[in-house]
Scaffold this active site. Structure first.
Site, PDB file in Angstrom:
ATOM      1  N   MET A   1       0.965  -1.156   0.003  1.00 48.05           N
ATOM      2  CA  MET A   1       0.071  -0.204   0.316  1.00 48.05           C
ATOM      3  C   MET A   1       0.731   1.397  -0.485  1.00 48.05           C
ATOM      4  SD  MET A   1      -2.452  -0.599   2.489  1.00 48.05           S
ATOM      5  CE  MET A   1      -4.186  -2.423   2.589  1.00 48.05           C
ATOM      6  N   CYS A   2       0.500   2.006  -0.242  1.00 50.71           N
ATOM      7  CA  CYS A   2       1.004   3.627   0.035  1.00 50.71           C
ATOM      8  C   CYS A   2       1.370   3.790   1.347  1.00 50.71           C
ATOM      9  CB  CYS A   2      -0.372   4.426  -0.502  1.00 50.71           C
ATOM     10  SG  CYS A   2      -0.688   4.028  -2.058  1.00 50.71           S
ATOM     11  N   GLN A   3       2.181   5.391   1.302  1.00 43.95           N
ATOM     12  CA  GLN A   3       3.030   6.352   2.654  1.00 43.95           C
ATOM     13  C   GLN A   3       2.373   7.503   2.897  1.00 43.95           C
ATOM     14  OE1 GLN A   3       6.219   5.272   4.969  1.00 43.95           O
ATOM     15  NE2 GLN A   3       5.872   3.087   4.658  1.00 43.95           N
ATOM     16  N   ASN A 108      -3.868   6.123   2.016  1.00 43.56           N
ATOM     17  CA  ASN A 108      -3.115   4.701   1.978  1.00 43.56           C
ATOM     18  C   ASN A 108      -4.169   3.661   3.027  1.00 43.56           C
ATOM     19  OD1 ASN A 108      -1.637   2.880   2.883  1.00 43.56           O
ATOM     20  ND2 ASN A 108      -1.180   3.791   4.932  1.00 43.56           N
TER      21      ASN A 108
END
Length: 257
Positions: A1-3, A108
């Site tokens: 996933m994103c940050q 996120n």
């Protein structure tokens, strides 16, 4: 996933040190290579930098690392795509106007089968679940408060209820700000640190870089940094509990509900 990376403070401050470590995670020390972005509020204005290249390879990111833009509200994001192609329109943060203020949002997580209905005014440009969630948030706030921006105490419970509803669809960590209000919601993982007097030195996890804030600050300065995972290894970061929606003001977290 994103940050995610956010900053909220009581005086305009640059985010160069935190962004130095954070942007390294976009392809060097981590796998978030699918685009990045950062937004700086200056009064009611908002500088927004986006690139579909990884932050470690982006000339735009290099500009941000070297250019000490000072702001009291900053939101940044590095992307690992789960929904939506690797395109500029799918890069966070997303920006829209509401009540004569720019609002900025970064997410996120992954919202499975998320298809909000009743979107009369705000519609996504890209094809991410994140932008759909942002549009639903603004649409809901606009419908609840059609004439003018409410106080923080009034807007908070509406945003909290909606956040809990969206979070039922999946992982929903996010940062949201209009340059006056700053919200951080933890679904699974989000931490913060408040830097204030007495200041000390901080060392990045992702780079061998140390900054002594005693040389750069005044005793009255206060800065809150919010990140998916801690950026430094010699400071005590506070985990935000899953389900909590915090409002940050002048560098301090407020839990209003």
């Amino acid at each position: 996933m994103c940050q995610l990376l956010g900053m909220n403070c009581n005086v305009p401050t640059d985010i160069c040190f935190s962004f130095e470590g954070f942007s390294t995670r976009g392809g060097k020390t981590d796998e978030h290579r699918d685009g990045w972005g950062i937004a700086f509020f200056e009064g009611k204005g908002c500088r927004l930098f986006l690139d579909s290249k990884s932050s470690i390879a982006s000339p735009v990111a290099e500009l941000v690392r070297c250019y000490p833009i000072k702001s009291t509200h900053v939101i940044a994001h590095i992307r690992k795509a789960t929904q939506g192609k690797i395109l500029l329109e799918n890069c966070h943060p997303f920006r829209r106007q509401l009540w004569g203020w720019y609002w900025v949002f970064a997410h996120n997580g992954d919202l499975s089968a998320f298809a909000p209905q009743g979107m009369e005014f705000y519609r996504p440009v890209g094809d991410t679940d994140s932008e759909k969630a942002f549009c639903l948030i603004l649409e809901t706030l606009r419908q609840n408060f059609p004439k003018e921006k409410p106080s923080l105490e009034v807007i908070y419970p509406v945003l909290k209820d909606l956040t809990e509803s969206i979070a039922e669809k999946g992982v929903f960590n996010y940062l949201l700000s209009d340059g006056e209000y700053f919200f951080a919601h933890c679904s699974t993982q989000l931490s913060y640190i408040v830097r204030q007097a007495p200041f000390a030195a901080a060392h990045l996890i992702d780079q061998d870089v140390t900054v002594d804030f005693r040389q750069l600050t005044k005793p009255s300065d206060r800065v809150a940094i919010i990140a998916t995972t801690p950026l430094t290894d010699n400071e005590l970061w506070t985990p935000i509990q899953p389900g909590d929606l915090l409002a940050f003001q002048d560098g301090l977290p407020l839990k209003l509900g």
